[in-house]
Design a protein around this motif. Structure first.
Motif, PDB file in Angstrom:
ATOM      1  N   THR A 116      89.795  71.766  88.148  1.00 56.55           N
ATOM      2  CA  THR A 116      90.870  72.542  87.519  1.00 56.55           C
ATOM      3  C   THR A 116      90.253  73.713  86.769  1.00 56.55           C
ATOM      4  OG1 THR A 116      92.817  72.405  86.069  1.00 56.55           O
ATOM      5  CG2 THR A 116      90.876  71.159  85.365  1.00 56.55           C
ATOM      6  N   ARG A 164     100.876  70.129  90.155  1.00 56.15           N
ATOM      7  CA  ARG A 164     100.102  71.031  91.002  1.00 56.15           C
ATOM      8  C   ARG A 164      98.768  70.408  91.404  1.00 56.15           C
ATOM      9  NH1 ARG A 164      99.607  76.681  88.541  1.00 56.15           N
ATOM     10  NH2 ARG A 164      98.126  75.555  87.237  1.00 56.15           N
ATOM     11  N   ASN A 165      98.487  70.541  92.672  1.00 53.84           N
ATOM     12  CA  ASN A 165      97.188  70.124  93.222  1.00 53.84           C
ATOM     13  C   ASN A 165      96.894  68.648  93.002  1.00 53.84           C
ATOM     14  OD1 ASN A 165      96.617  72.927  93.973  1.00 53.84           O
ATOM     15  ND2 ASN A 165      96.510  73.244  91.763  1.00 53.84           N
ATOM     16  N   ARG A 187      94.883  78.499  86.360  1.00 53.74           N
ATOM     17  CA  ARG A 187      94.765  78.378  87.813  1.00 53.74           C
ATOM     18  C   ARG A 187      96.105  78.788  88.441  1.00 53.74           C
ATOM     19  NH1 ARG A 187      93.152  72.621  90.645  1.00 53.74           N
ATOM     20  NH2 ARG A 187      92.633  73.454  92.677  1.00 53.74           N
ATOM     21  N   ASP A 240      97.764  61.884  83.202  1.00 47.40           N
ATOM     22  CA  ASP A 240      96.836  61.789  84.324  1.00 47.40           C
ATOM     23  C   ASP A 240      96.531  60.305  84.485  1.00 47.40           C
ATOM     24  OD1 ASP A 240      94.881  64.082  85.774  1.00 47.40           O
ATOM     25  OD2 ASP A 240      94.126  62.021  85.893  1.00 47.40           O
ATOM     26  N   ALA A 298      99.637  66.078  86.155  1.00 54.84           N
ATOM     27  CA  ALA A 298      98.262  65.686  86.546  1.00 54.84           C
ATOM     28  C   ALA A 298      97.331  66.655  85.830  1.00 54.84           C
ATOM     29  CB  ALA A 298      98.084  65.754  88.057  1.00 54.84           C
TER      30      ALA A 298
HETATM   31  C1  LIG Z   1      92.580  68.412  91.372  1.00 53.75           C
HETATM   32  S1  LIG Z   1      93.172  67.824  89.838  1.00 53.75           S
HETATM   33  C2  LIG Z   1      94.457  68.994  89.536  1.00 53.75           C
HETATM   34  C3  LIG Z   1      94.533  69.367  88.083  1.00 53.75           C
HETATM   35  C4  LIG Z   1      95.600  70.416  87.731  1.00 53.75           C
HETATM   36  N1  LIG Z   1      96.936  69.934  87.999  1.00 53.75           N
HETATM   37  C5  LIG Z   1      95.369  71.712  88.448  1.00 53.75           C
HETATM   38  O1  LIG Z   1      96.173  72.088  89.303  1.00 53.75           O
HETATM   39  O2  LIG Z   1      94.369  72.376  88.161  1.00 53.75           O
HETATM   40  C6  LIG Z   1      94.081  66.370  90.350  1.00 53.75           C
HETATM   41  C7  LIG Z   1      94.344  65.393  89.199  1.00 53.75           C
HETATM   42  O3  LIG Z   1      95.281  64.430  89.665  1.00 53.75           O
HETATM   43  C8  LIG Z   1      94.979  63.179  89.066  1.00 53.75           C
HETATM   44  N2  LIG Z   1      95.588  62.093  89.840  1.00 53.75           N
HETATM   45  C9  LIG Z   1      95.213  61.605  91.049  1.00 53.75           C
HETATM   46  N3  LIG Z   1      95.995  60.571  91.409  1.00 53.75           N
HETATM   47  C10 LIG Z   1      96.896  60.412  90.413  1.00 53.75           C
HETATM   48  C11 LIG Z   1      97.974  59.495  90.200  1.00 53.75           C
HETATM   49  N4  LIG Z   1      98.278  58.534  91.082  1.00 53.75           N
HETATM   50  N5  LIG Z   1      98.690  59.612  89.072  1.00 53.75           N
HETATM   51  C12 LIG Z   1      98.398  60.570  88.157  1.00 53.75           C
HETATM   52  N6  LIG Z   1      97.386  61.451  88.291  1.00 53.75           N
HETATM   53  C13 LIG Z   1      96.641  61.377  89.408  1.00 53.75           C
HETATM   54  C14 LIG Z   1      93.451  63.158  89.070  1.00 53.75           C
HETATM   55  O4  LIG Z   1      92.929  62.251  88.129  1.00 53.75           O
HETATM   56  C15 LIG Z   1      93.099  64.616  88.768  1.00 53.75           C
HETATM   57  O5  LIG Z   1      92.815  64.812  87.410  1.00 53.75           O
END
Ligand SMILES: C[S@@+](CC[C@H](N)C(=O)[O-])C[C@H]1O[C@@H](n2cnc3c(N)ncnc32)[C@H](O)[C@@H]1O
Length: 281
Positions: free
Chosen positions: A74, A223-224, A78, A140, A107
């Motif tokens: 992240t 997002r993402n 972003r 998260d 997230a």
């Molecule tokens: C790639 S990061 C994206 C962070 C931010 N939303 C961005 O767009 O920059 C994905 C995040 O999703 C979280 N994540 C994955 N599976 C999840 C779940 N089942 N429930 C909640 N969070 C989750 C991960 O821990 C991670 O921190």
């Protein structure tokens, strides 16, 4: 009896799916091996991986397992066009009513995304010259990143490139120089004004329901993260999230995510920016 690498990877994928909903593709073998090494280091488990996976199946080391397999990439602002929409359209519209503004970041990873939302709120507040009563819930599944986010300390070298021209980092962060073996680095810590707008909670998006009230939020950032789920699970998560968004509220999705079945219930107002028009019954 010891298992083959293939068996171990299959077991990891099954466990990961059961615990988080994350689906790992077949070409992720190197990544899975690296994450297994991380799991062994972080759990400090001395035995073999087969036994560790059995313990996880029975409820031990679950947090370490989840934290090892999430991808947390992240950065501040972003996909900055989402923050521009928040600044120029969504928040000024919400400000007109004078009601409390409830925002959700689903997230949040290490916190750069919800802190960017909070900075945007304060920018709008300064621009319109009116105090906005806004709060941001950030969740998260990974407890390590939430701890990092709650701490609110970032390396400036990483973050400095990330701020858009309309954000002055010194307004929102305190700077501190840290000396270490490899020299000096600049750390920035979020100021209280920003920090107090946010609360961080652990939550699994794959749970059947979330601890929120129906139509609680004016703004949802998701997002993402959907990219880690199967298409049908993405659809379920989106519908669930949608029930917590007010009619007229805005949903922001990541650049390679799409609204799936919500498409008939939203109006698209920008790149992966959707306004909720009606409930799904
Ligand atoms: C790639 S990061 C994206 C962070 C931010 N939303 C961005 O767009 O920059 C994905 C995040 O999703 C979280 N994540 C994955 N599976 C999840 C779940 N089942 N429930 C909640 N969070 C989750 C991960 O821990 C991670 O921190």
């Amino acid at each position: 009896m010891s298992y083959s690498t293939d068996d171990i990877h299959k077991k990891v994928k099954k466990l990961l799916y059961a615990l988080t909903g994350i689906t790992l593709a077949d070409n992720k073998d190197i990544m899975i091996s690296n994450r297994i090494d991380k799991l062994k280091r972080d759990s400090k488990y001395q035995g073999n991986i087969e036994d560790l996976l059995k313990l996880i199946e029975n409820g031990s080391y679950v947090t370490e397992f989840i934290n090892s397999f999430t991808t947390n990439k992240t950065h501040f602002f972003r996909e900055d066009f989402h923050f521009l929409d928040l600044k120029n359209r969504a928040l000024p519209n919400l400000a007109k009513s004078g009601n409390k503004i409830n925002m959700y970041c689903s997230a949040s990873s290490t916190g750069e995304e919800p802190y960017s939302m909070a900075m945007t709120v304060l920018e709008v507040q300064d621009k319109i010259g009116k105090r906005l009563n806004a709060s941001i819930i950030a969740t998260d599944i990974d407890t390590n990143v939430l701890q990092y986010a709650a701490n609110g300390v970032y390396r400036y070298s990483k973050s400095s490139k990330e701020f858009p021209s309309w954000i002055k980092p010194s307004k929102y962060f305190k700077r501190r120089i840290q000396r270490n073996l490899s020299g000096e680095e600049i750390l920035i810590k979020v100021k209280d004004e920003l920090r107090k707008m946010l609360s961080f909670e652990v939550m699994n998006l794959n749970d059947d329901s979330y601890p929120f009230a129906k139509n609680q939020f004016d703004i949802i950032f998701c997002r993402n993260v959907l990219i880690y789920f199967s298409s049908s699970d993405q659809n379920k998560i989106l519908k669930r999230l949608f029930s917590y968004l007010k009619i007229g509220g805005t949903l922001y999705l990541g650049h390679s995510e799409n609204p799936q079945d919500l498409v008939n219930y939203v109006k698209r107002v920008g790149q992966n920016i959707f306004i909720k028009e009606k409930e799904i019954f």
